[in-house]
Scaffold this motif. Structure first.
Motif, PDB file in Angstrom:
ATOM      1  N   ALA A   1       0.765  -1.218  -0.044  1.00 48.31           N
ATOM      2  CA  ALA A   1      -0.006  -0.075  -0.007  1.00 48.31           C
ATOM      3  C   ALA A   1       0.721   1.105   0.128  1.00 48.31           C
ATOM      4  O   ALA A   1       0.494   2.080  -0.821  1.00 48.31           O
ATOM      5  N   LEU A   2       1.983   1.327   0.838  1.00 48.64           N
ATOM      6  CA  LEU A   2       2.852   2.627   0.858  1.00 48.64           C
ATOM      7  C   LEU A   2       3.499   2.725  -0.519  1.00 48.64           C
ATOM      8  O   LEU A   2       3.614   3.930  -1.027  1.00 48.64           O
ATOM      9  N   THR A   3       3.944   1.661  -1.107  1.00 50.84           N
ATOM     10  CA  THR A   3       4.474   1.732  -2.486  1.00 50.84           C
ATOM     11  C   THR A   3       3.517   2.244  -3.493  1.00 50.84           C
ATOM     12  O   THR A   3       3.763   3.389  -4.355  1.00 50.84           O
ATOM     13  N   GLY A   4       2.070   2.077  -3.504  1.00 48.13           N
ATOM     14  CA  GLY A   4       1.169   2.837  -4.272  1.00 48.13           C
ATOM     15  C   GLY A   4       1.120   4.208  -3.984  1.00 48.13           C
ATOM     16  O   GLY A   4       0.941   5.062  -4.943  1.00 48.13           O
ATOM     17  N   LEU A   5       0.883   4.407  -2.704  1.00 49.77           N
ATOM     18  CA  LEU A   5       1.003   6.027  -2.201  1.00 49.77           C
ATOM     19  C   LEU A   5       2.055   6.728  -2.536  1.00 49.77           C
ATOM     20  O   LEU A   5       1.790   7.764  -3.147  1.00 49.77           O
ATOM     21  N   LEU A   6       3.255   6.065  -2.636  1.00 47.21           N
ATOM     22  CA  LEU A   6       4.538   6.887  -2.814  1.00 47.21           C
ATOM     23  C   LEU A   6       4.628   7.146  -4.368  1.00 47.21           C
ATOM     24  O   LEU A   6       5.160   7.967  -4.877  1.00 47.21           O
ATOM     25  N   ALA A   7       4.000   6.231  -5.372  1.00 47.16           N
ATOM     26  CA  ALA A   7       3.998   6.124  -6.711  1.00 47.16           C
ATOM     27  C   ALA A   7       3.110   6.986  -7.376  1.00 47.16           C
ATOM     28  O   ALA A   7       3.483   7.770  -8.134  1.00 47.16           O
ATOM     29  N   ASP A   8       2.404   7.683  -6.329  1.00 45.60           N
ATOM     30  CA  ASP A   8       1.233   8.572  -7.036  1.00 45.60           C
ATOM     31  C   ASP A   8       1.702  10.128  -6.966  1.00 45.60           C
ATOM     32  O   ASP A   8       2.137  10.435  -5.526  1.00 45.60           O
ATOM     33  N   HIS A   9       2.201  10.509  -7.988  1.00 45.57           N
ATOM     34  CA  HIS A   9       3.151  11.996  -8.050  1.00 45.57           C
ATOM     35  C   HIS A   9       2.121  13.128  -7.469  1.00 45.57           C
ATOM     36  O   HIS A   9       2.640  14.049  -7.150  1.00 45.57           O
ATOM     37  N   THR A  10       0.789  12.891  -7.465  1.00 45.63           N
ATOM     38  CA  THR A  10      -0.118  13.873  -6.877  1.00 45.63           C
ATOM     39  C   THR A  10      -0.296  13.818  -5.465  1.00 45.63           C
ATOM     40  O   THR A  10      -1.009  14.578  -4.650  1.00 45.63           O
ATOM     41  N   ASN A  11       0.268  12.601  -4.693  1.00 40.46           N
ATOM     42  CA  ASN A  11       0.226  12.651  -3.329  1.00 40.46           C
ATOM     43  C   ASN A  11       1.023  13.567  -2.563  1.00 40.46           C
ATOM     44  O   ASN A  11       2.223  13.391  -2.623  1.00 40.46           O
ATOM     45  N   MET A  12       0.518  14.696  -1.921  1.00 41.08           N
ATOM     46  CA  MET A  12       1.229  15.408  -1.128  1.00 41.08           C
ATOM     47  C   MET A  12       1.472  15.291   0.220  1.00 41.08           C
ATOM     48  O   MET A  12       1.949  16.061   1.141  1.00 41.08           O
ATOM     49  N   SER A  13       0.971  13.969   0.540  1.00 42.87           N
ATOM     50  CA  SER A  13       0.948  14.054   2.195  1.00 42.87           C
ATOM     51  C   SER A  13       2.383  13.887   2.665  1.00 42.87           C
ATOM     52  O   SER A  13       3.342  13.370   1.951  1.00 42.87           O
ATOM     53  N   ASN A  14       2.576  13.873   3.903  1.00 41.21           N
ATOM     54  CA  ASN A  14       3.674  13.699   4.543  1.00 41.21           C
ATOM     55  C   ASN A  14       3.859  12.105   4.877  1.00 41.21           C
ATOM     56  O   ASN A  14       3.023  11.292   4.658  1.00 41.21           O
ATOM     57  N   ALA A  15       5.310  11.930   5.471  1.00 34.92           N
ATOM     58  CA  ALA A  15       5.496  10.337   5.581  1.00 34.92           C
ATOM     59  C   ALA A  15       4.531   9.775   6.495  1.00 34.92           C
ATOM     60  O   ALA A  15       4.413   8.410   6.446  1.00 34.92           O
ATOM     61  N   GLU A  16       4.459  10.479   7.783  1.00 33.73           N
ATOM     62  CA  GLU A  16       3.634   9.897   8.563  1.00 33.73           C
ATOM     63  C   GLU A  16       2.363   9.447   8.262  1.00 33.73           C
ATOM     64  O   GLU A  16       1.709   8.475   8.628  1.00 33.73           O
ATOM     65  N   THR A  17       1.599  10.509   7.451  1.00 30.00           N
ATOM     66  CA  THR A  17       0.592  10.347   7.108  1.00 30.00           C
ATOM     67  C   THR A  17       0.358   9.195   6.083  1.00 30.00           C
ATOM     68  O   THR A  17      -0.530   8.299   6.158  1.00 30.00           O
ATOM     69  N   ASN A  18       1.218   9.081   5.153  1.00 28.61           N
ATOM     70  CA  ASN A  18       1.552   7.896   4.272  1.00 28.61           C
ATOM     71  C   ASN A  18       1.385   6.773   4.941  1.00 28.61           C
ATOM     72  O   ASN A  18       0.952   5.575   4.533  1.00 28.61           O
ATOM     73  N   ALA A  19       2.246   6.626   5.958  1.00 23.17           N
ATOM     74  CA  ALA A  19       2.599   5.335   6.704  1.00 23.17           C
ATOM     75  C   ALA A  19       1.190   4.865   7.538  1.00 23.17           C
ATOM     76  O   ALA A  19       0.810   3.831   7.413  1.00 23.17           O
ATOM     77  N   ALA A  20       0.679   5.782   7.956  1.00 21.29           N
ATOM     78  CA  ALA A  20      -0.716   5.596   8.753  1.00 21.29           C
ATOM     79  C   ALA A  20      -1.670   5.087   7.572  1.00 21.29           C
ATOM     80  O   ALA A  20      -2.427   3.963   8.006  1.00 21.29           O
ATOM     81  N   CYS A  21      -1.830   5.791   6.614  1.00 25.61           N
ATOM     82  CA  CYS A  21      -2.704   5.146   5.509  1.00 25.61           C
ATOM     83  C   CYS A  21      -2.520   3.799   5.124  1.00 25.61           C
ATOM     84  O   CYS A  21      -3.479   2.982   4.868  1.00 25.61           O
TER      85      CYS A  21
END
Length: 67
Positions: free
Chosen positions: A33-53
């Protein structure tokens, strides 16, 4: 946050390494899931938010798989 890891993602059969089961299914799903979030170039969330998601998505997937 769930404490259910649903066992090892890549179990090693036999007694060769009884204490070493590698990552859990929860870890594996969260990493995917984190890989997918980080691959989204429109995702502007910080690392903590991405990890929690990612962890929340992994927990939700485990719940669905255990139904």
């Amino acid at each position: 946050m769930s404490n259910d890891t649903s066992g090892p993602a890549f179990p090693i059969p036999g007694d060769l390494h009884p204490q070493t089961n590698g990552m859990t299914r929860r870890d594996y799903f969260a990493a995917a899931a984190l890989t997918g979030l980080l691959a989204d170039h429109t995702n502007m969330s910080n690392a903590e938010t991405n990890a929690a998601c990612a962890v929340a998505a992994a927990d939700a997937l485990l719940v669905e798989l255990n139904k």
